[in-house]
Design a protein around this motif. Structure first.
Motif, mmCIF file in Angstrom:
data_model
loop_
_atom_site.group_PDB
_atom_site.id
_atom_site.type_symbol
_atom_site.label_atom_id
_atom_site.label_comp_id
_atom_site.label_asym_id
_atom_site.label_seq_id
_atom_site.Cartn_x
_atom_site.Cartn_y
_atom_site.Cartn_z
ATOM 1 N N UNK A 75 0.827 -1.210 0.000
ATOM 2 C CA UNK A 75 0.000 0.000 0.000
ATOM 3 C C UNK A 75 0.861 1.259 0.000
ATOM 4 N N UNK A 76 0.557 2.176 -0.916
ATOM 5 C CA UNK A 76 1.248 3.470 -1.030
ATOM 6 C C UNK A 76 2.732 3.315 -1.361
ATOM 7 N N UNK A 77 3.066 2.203 -2.001
ATOM 8 C CA UNK A 77 4.441 1.995 -2.442
ATOM 9 C C UNK A 77 4.480 1.860 -3.965
ATOM 10 N N UNK A 78 5.607 2.243 -4.536
ATOM 11 C CA UNK A 78 5.804 2.118 -5.988
ATOM 12 C C UNK A 78 6.348 0.732 -6.287
ATOM 13 N N UNK A 79 5.682 0.023 -7.191
ATOM 14 C CA UNK A 79 6.115 -1.330 -7.553
ATOM 15 C C UNK A 79 6.172 -1.458 -9.075
ATOM 16 N N UNK A 80 6.830 -2.511 -9.514
ATOM 17 C CA UNK A 80 6.875 -2.857 -10.937
ATOM 18 C C UNK A 80 6.115 -4.169 -11.140
ATOM 19 N N UNK A 81 5.277 -4.210 -12.150
ATOM 20 C CA UNK A 81 4.563 -5.433 -12.501
ATOM 21 C C UNK A 81 4.576 -5.592 -14.009
ATOM 22 N N UNK A 82 4.962 -6.778 -14.452
ATOM 23 C CA UNK A 82 4.995 -7.086 -15.887
ATOM 24 C C UNK A 82 3.802 -7.966 -16.226
ATOM 25 N N UNK A 83 3.115 -7.629 -17.300
ATOM 26 C CA UNK A 83 1.953 -8.416 -17.678
ATOM 27 C C UNK A 83 1.487 -8.108 -19.084
ATOM 28 N N UNK A 84 0.414 -8.770 -19.461
ATOM 29 C CA UNK A 84 -0.177 -8.592 -20.792
ATOM 30 C C UNK A 84 -1.395 -7.688 -20.679
ATOM 31 N N UNK A 85 -1.511 -6.750 -21.595
ATOM 32 C CA UNK A 85 -2.653 -5.845 -21.614
ATOM 33 C C UNK A 85 -3.873 -6.603 -22.142
ATOM 34 N N UNK A 86 -4.874 -6.769 -21.279
ATOM 35 C CA UNK A 86 -6.091 -7.492 -21.680
ATOM 36 C C UNK A 86 -7.244 -6.549 -21.997
ATOM 37 N N UNK A 87 -7.128 -5.301 -21.518
ATOM 38 C CA UNK A 87 -8.127 -4.292 -21.853
ATOM 39 C C UNK A 87 -7.478 -2.920 -21.756
ATOM 40 N N UNK A 88 -7.895 -2.009 -22.644
ATOM 41 C CA UNK A 88 -7.316 -0.663 -22.654
ATOM 42 C C UNK A 88 -8.373 0.336 -23.080
ATOM 43 N N UNK A 89 -8.570 1.375 -22.256
ATOM 44 C CA UNK A 89 -9.527 2.425 -22.579
ATOM 45 C C UNK A 89 -8.879 3.776 -22.359
ATOM 46 N N UNK A 90 -9.037 4.676 -23.327
ATOM 47 C CA UNK A 90 -8.385 5.974 -23.279
ATOM 48 C C UNK A 90 -9.301 7.068 -22.748
ATOM 49 N N UNK A 91 -8.674 8.050 -22.116
ATOM 50 C CA UNK A 91 -9.280 9.337 -21.778
ATOM 51 C C UNK A 91 -10.613 9.219 -21.047
ATOM 52 N N UNK A 92 -10.623 8.424 -19.989
ATOM 53 C CA UNK A 92 -11.768 8.381 -19.090
ATOM 54 C C UNK A 92 -11.329 9.025 -17.782
ATOM 55 N N UNK A 93 -12.024 10.085 -17.388
ATOM 56 C CA UNK A 93 -11.643 10.863 -16.203
ATOM 57 C C UNK A 93 -10.209 11.382 -16.334
ATOM 58 N N UNK A 94 -9.805 11.696 -17.560
ATOM 59 C CA UNK A 94 -8.484 12.262 -17.797
ATOM 60 C C UNK A 94 -7.350 11.266 -17.721
ATOM 61 N N UNK A 95 -7.687 9.972 -17.720
ATOM 62 C CA UNK A 95 -6.662 8.929 -17.609
ATOM 63 C C UNK A 95 -6.882 7.861 -18.667
ATOM 64 N N UNK A 96 -5.809 7.135 -18.977
ATOM 65 C CA UNK A 96 -5.929 5.904 -19.751
ATOM 66 C C UNK A 96 -5.963 4.742 -18.753
ATOM 67 N N UNK A 97 -6.805 3.747 -19.035
ATOM 68 C CA UNK A 97 -7.026 2.636 -18.100
ATOM 69 C C UNK A 97 -6.546 1.332 -18.730
ATOM 70 N N UNK A 98 -5.640 0.657 -18.021
ATOM 71 C CA UNK A 98 -5.058 -0.602 -18.499
ATOM 72 C C UNK A 98 -5.441 -1.718 -17.540
ATOM 73 N N UNK A 99 -5.790 -2.873 -18.097
ATOM 74 C CA UNK A 99 -5.966 -4.089 -17.295
ATOM 75 C C UNK A 99 -4.819 -5.032 -17.645
#
Length: 234
Positions: free
Chosen positions: A153-177
């Motif tokens: 919680x509240x820490x910066x981490x790295x995670x590698x994975x495959x993009x299964x869903x991507x949506x642009x410009x919702x609430x000023x952000x791009x959303x990746x699953x």
């Protein structure tokens, strides 16, 4: 069909607290809406519904679900966006309402206030992708994150994975699953907000802050989310 989400449970609680019959509720309580579906457009991740309410038409976007012309639904809240462009549809909506889900009338009009446990999984829940991706150097897996959420919680981490869903410009952000093939207690999908652009199918390493119990409103609640993520490897 019944789409059950966290927003639905809150909606049912609201109806119970209001203590009013659902007929005519729109007039008494304008935050609760009853709509009839006039048009449906399906995309990879979203269902776009042109809805009629009291003679007025409104475009609504919800996570992918089954819907057909003539269906009746209820909803509450939502986030209105103007001049929203869907790249997948190559279409710009002058105004569109984003919702976390629609509530079917048999739930509301039959006065049900309890949702069977077996029905609480949304139809839009992320499907598991059959993959196996090694963690990034110095990074963690999605299973490790869900198993030890308080630790990260509240820490910066790295995670590698495959993009299964991507949506642009919702609430000023791009959303990746992201999914990496690992899971903890059936949780296998991580949502990431970012300003970077990717595409479905990309295998990437994201670095960002882990935030717990993030509530964006309009039913968009995440027990774990990576915020302000950036692509550090592709």
């Amino acid at each position: 069909m019944k789409l059950i989400t966290t927003a639905t449970l809150s909606f049912l609680f609201l109806l119970q607290v209001l203590g009013q019959p659902t007929k005519g509720m729109g007039a008494n309580h304008p935050d609760v809406h009853k709509i009839v579906v006039k048009e449906v457009i399906q995309t990879t991740s979203y269902t776009y519904v042109q809805a009629e309410e009291n003679g007025a038409l409104q475009w609504i976007a919800v996570p992918k679900m089954e819907a057909k012309v003539g269906d009746t639904y209820y909803y509450q809240g939502g986030m209105q966006m103007g001049e929203f462009k869907s790249k997948e549809l190559n279409r710009t909506f002058s105004s569109i309402l984003f919702l976390n889900g629609l509530v079917s009338p048999e739930i509301v009009e039959e006065g049900k206030t309890e949702v069977p446990v077996a029905s609480q999984k949304s139809k839009s829940a992320e499907e598991t992708v059959e993959i196996s991706i090694d963690p990034a150097k110095g990074g963690i897996t999605i299973a490790e994150l869900y198993s030890n959420r308080e630790k990260y919680a509240n820490k910066v981490v790295k995670i590698r994975g495959k993009v299964t869903r991507y949506n642009e410009k919702i609430m000023g952000k791009n959303w990746i699953h992201l999914q990496d093939g690992s899971a903890s207690q059936e949780k296998h999908d991580l949502t990431v907000t970012t300003q970077d652009m990717v595409k479905v199918g990309d295998v990437i390493t994201m670095e960002g802050m882990i935030v717990l119990d993030r509530d964006f409103g309009a039913g968009y609640f995440y027990s774990i989310i990576m915020e302000s993520g950036r692509v550090v490897a592709q």
